[in-house]
Design an enzyme around this catalytic site. Structure first.
Site, PDB file in Angstrom:
ATOM      1  CG  ASP A  94      -1.945   0.999   1.299  1.00  0.00           C
ATOM      2  OD1 ASP A  94      -2.375   1.449   0.220  1.00  0.00           O
ATOM      3  OD2 ASP A  94      -2.365   1.372   2.416  1.00  0.00           O
ATOM      4  CD  GLU A 146      -3.233   8.594  -4.605  1.00  0.00           C
ATOM      5  OE1 GLU A 146      -3.096   7.523  -3.975  1.00  0.00           O
ATOM      6  OE2 GLU A 146      -3.365   9.703  -4.064  1.00  0.00           O
ATOM      7  N   GLY A 191      -7.373   8.539   7.352  1.00  0.00           N
ATOM      8  CA  GLY A 191      -7.463   8.795   8.787  1.00  0.00           C
ATOM      9  C   GLY A 191      -8.895   8.933   9.290  1.00  0.00           C
ATOM     10  N   GLY A 224      -8.701   5.951   1.401  1.00  0.00           N
ATOM     11  CA  GLY A 224      -9.297   6.817   2.431  1.00  0.00           C
ATOM     12  C   GLY A 224     -10.788   6.636   2.575  1.00  0.00           C
ATOM     13  CB  VAL A 267     -11.417  -0.029   4.898  1.00  0.00           C
ATOM     14  CG1 VAL A 267     -11.725   0.074   6.383  1.00  0.00           C
ATOM     15  CG2 VAL A 267     -12.534   0.641   4.101  1.00  0.00           C
ATOM     16  CG  ASP A 268      -5.145   1.082   8.046  1.00  0.00           C
ATOM     17  OD1 ASP A 268      -5.416   0.412   9.059  1.00  0.00           O
ATOM     18  OD2 ASP A 268      -3.985   1.484   7.817  1.00  0.00           O
ATOM     19  CB  THR A 269      -9.225   4.778   9.675  1.00  0.00           C
ATOM     20  OG1 THR A 269      -8.058   5.430   9.156  1.00  0.00           O
ATOM     21  CG2 THR A 269      -9.724   5.532  10.890  1.00  0.00           C
TER      22      THR A 269
HETATM   23  P1  13P Z   1      -8.653   5.032   5.726  1.00  0.00           P
HETATM   24  O1  13P Z   1      -7.702   5.852   6.572  1.00  0.00           O
HETATM   25  O2  13P Z   1      -9.858   5.834   5.365  1.00  0.00           O
HETATM   26  O3  13P Z   1      -8.994   3.734   6.327  1.00  0.00           O
HETATM   27  O4  13P Z   1      -7.893   4.732   4.339  1.00  0.00           O
HETATM   28  C1  13P Z   1      -7.020   3.647   4.224  1.00  0.00           C
HETATM   29  C2  13P Z   1      -6.241   3.672   2.956  1.00  0.00           C
HETATM   30  O5  13P Z   1      -6.521   4.370   2.004  1.00  0.00           O
HETATM   31  C3  13P Z   1      -5.089   2.765   2.875  1.00  0.00           C
HETATM   32  O6  13P Z   1      -4.373   2.955   1.696  1.00  0.00           O
HETATM   33  O1  G3H Z   2      -2.969   4.864   3.771  1.00  0.00           O
HETATM   34  C1  G3H Z   2      -2.242   4.558   4.713  1.00  0.00           C
HETATM   35  C2  G3H Z   2      -2.578   3.399   5.568  1.00  0.00           C
HETATM   36  O2  G3H Z   2      -3.672   3.696   6.380  1.00  0.00           O
HETATM   37  C3  G3H Z   2      -1.380   2.878   6.312  1.00  0.00           C
HETATM   38  O3  G3H Z   2      -0.923   3.735   7.282  1.00  0.00           O
HETATM   39  O4  G3H Z   2       1.601   3.985   7.278  1.00  0.00           O
HETATM   40  O5  G3H Z   2       0.265   4.134   9.405  1.00  0.00           O
HETATM   41  O6  G3H Z   2       0.583   1.932   8.239  1.00  0.00           O
HETATM   42  P1  G3H Z   2       0.460   3.426   8.100  1.00  0.00           P
HETATM   43 ZN    ZN Z   3      -4.456   5.001   1.010  1.00  0.00          ZN
END
Ligand code: 13P
Ligand code: G3H
Ligand code: ZN
Length: 328
Positions: A94, A146, A191, A224, A267-269
């Site tokens: 990523d 991107e 975030g 995001g 999705v990460d957050t």
């Molecule tokens: P979020 O912070 O909205 O979860 O986005 C995650 C993301 O885009 C990872 O590449």
């Molecule tokens: O888009 C970024 C991801 O949410 C990963 O974040 O560098 O804190 O692992 P990180």
């Molecule tokens: Zn991202």
């Protein structure tokens, strides 16, 4: 090449995206940093019959350890087989910050990489993305690039404002670079603080439509895209946390996007919030607990439950593949 993803049963994203676009859903792309998050993701996707892209940022790769990552990918694949499911699993870098890191991942077990050169000017973005695509394709690794800039923190670069992707550039960009998918900026951001209270949270589906017209059928990626579920923010705050005014993208808007050429939603957050809510609750419910298996299991349980809901409400990917059995 030290580790070839094909030897580990991982797949690149090409067929996943083609099927998702044909059938009108999006592939879940979830980030992980530890074993419990990986378990939550793979168990949720197996039980729902949804394909999955396991995402590792370069900082997560440093955190876990470069040589451990491919084996975790392999472990996920073995889990899928043992559960009797046939969901495809991709291991994806990523926000690859440089050609060198993308190359290192390609040679070390990743089936897909993102090169994020969106902070550079257009011509430099084209040149770096093409260099990665040319190298990756020798190994049948797929590449995401991107165009446009998301507001907030991205790849350690802070942008005050969105720079929306310009639809008139996308055709030229994908044909010059040869990349396999394109991340676009249409108002999502990374975030937990995507909008402020009083804002009207929305994404620019009109720009998405314009982009789709210019590159019909080409897989689009949304970064995001966390919804920032308020139930988890509340649990965190009620149990010693302090997360204020966190707001995300409404599920319905993402679900609409999932039916279009958007083939991957990141999705990460949301996973971090659900996991943290579970851990904080476990500590609050039993202040005597000090066995990590007890509190991390609660984080895992919350994250898995949330991702199962999200696979239905946002991705529309339930039942795309054979569902597997629940872990005993
Ligand atoms: P979020 O912070 O909205 O979860 O986005 C995650 C993301 O885009 C990872 O590449
Ligand atoms: O888009 C970024 C991801 O949410 C990963 O974040 O560098 O804190 O692992 P990180
Ligand atoms: Zn991202």
């Amino acid at each position: 090449m030290k580790y070839n993803y094909k030897d580990f049963g991982l797949v690149n994203t090409r067929e996943m995206f083609a099927k998702a676009n044909k059938e009108g859903y999006a592939v879940p792309a979830f980030n992980f940093n530890n074993l419990e998050q990986l378990q939550a993701i793979i168990e949720a996707c197996v039980e729902m019959g949804a394909p999955v892209i396991l995402q590792v940022s370069s900082s997560a790769r440093n955190y876990i350890g470069r040589d451990m990552i491919p084996w975790l990918g392999r472990a996920a694949v073995e889990y899928v087989k043992a559960a009797g499911s046939d969901i495809p699993v991709a291991l994806h870098l990523d926000h690859g910050p440089s050609y060198e890191i993308a190359e290192d991942c390609i040679l070390n077990g990743f089936s897909s990489v993102m090169i994020d050169a969106s902070k550079y000017d257009y011509d430099e973005n084209v040149a770096i993305s093409k260099k990665v695509a040319d190298f990756a394709h020798k190994y049948d690794v797929t590449v995401e690039a991107e165009l446009g800039v998301l507001a907030g923190i991205e790849d350690e670069v802070h942008a005050e404002e969105h720079i929306f992707t310009r639809p008139e550039e996308v055709e030229d960009f994908v044909s010059k670079t040869g990349v396999d998918s394109l991340a676009i900026a249409i108002g999502t951001s990374h975030g937990a603080y995507k909008f402020k209270p009083g804002d009207n949270p929305h994404i620019r589906l009109d720009i998405l439509k314009e982009i789709e017209k210019r590159i019909p059928g080409f897989p689009i990626v949304l970064h995001g895209s966390s919804s920032v579920p308020q139930q988890y923010v509340r649990i965190i705050n009620e149990n010693g946390g302090k997360i204020e005014d966190a707001l995300g993208i409404p599920d319905e808007q993402l679900h609409m996007a999932s039916k279009s050429a958007v083939a991957k939603i990141n999705v990460d957050t949301d996973g971090r919030l659900a996991f943290t809510a579970g851990v904080r609750k476990a500590f609050a419910d039993d202040p005597t607990v000090f066995d990590p298996r007890k509190y991390l299991a609660k984080g895992r349980e919350f994250m898995k439950k949330y991702y199962k809901e999200k696979i239905v409400d946002v991705y529309g990917a339930e039942g795309a593949y054979k569902k597997g059995k629940e872990r005993k």
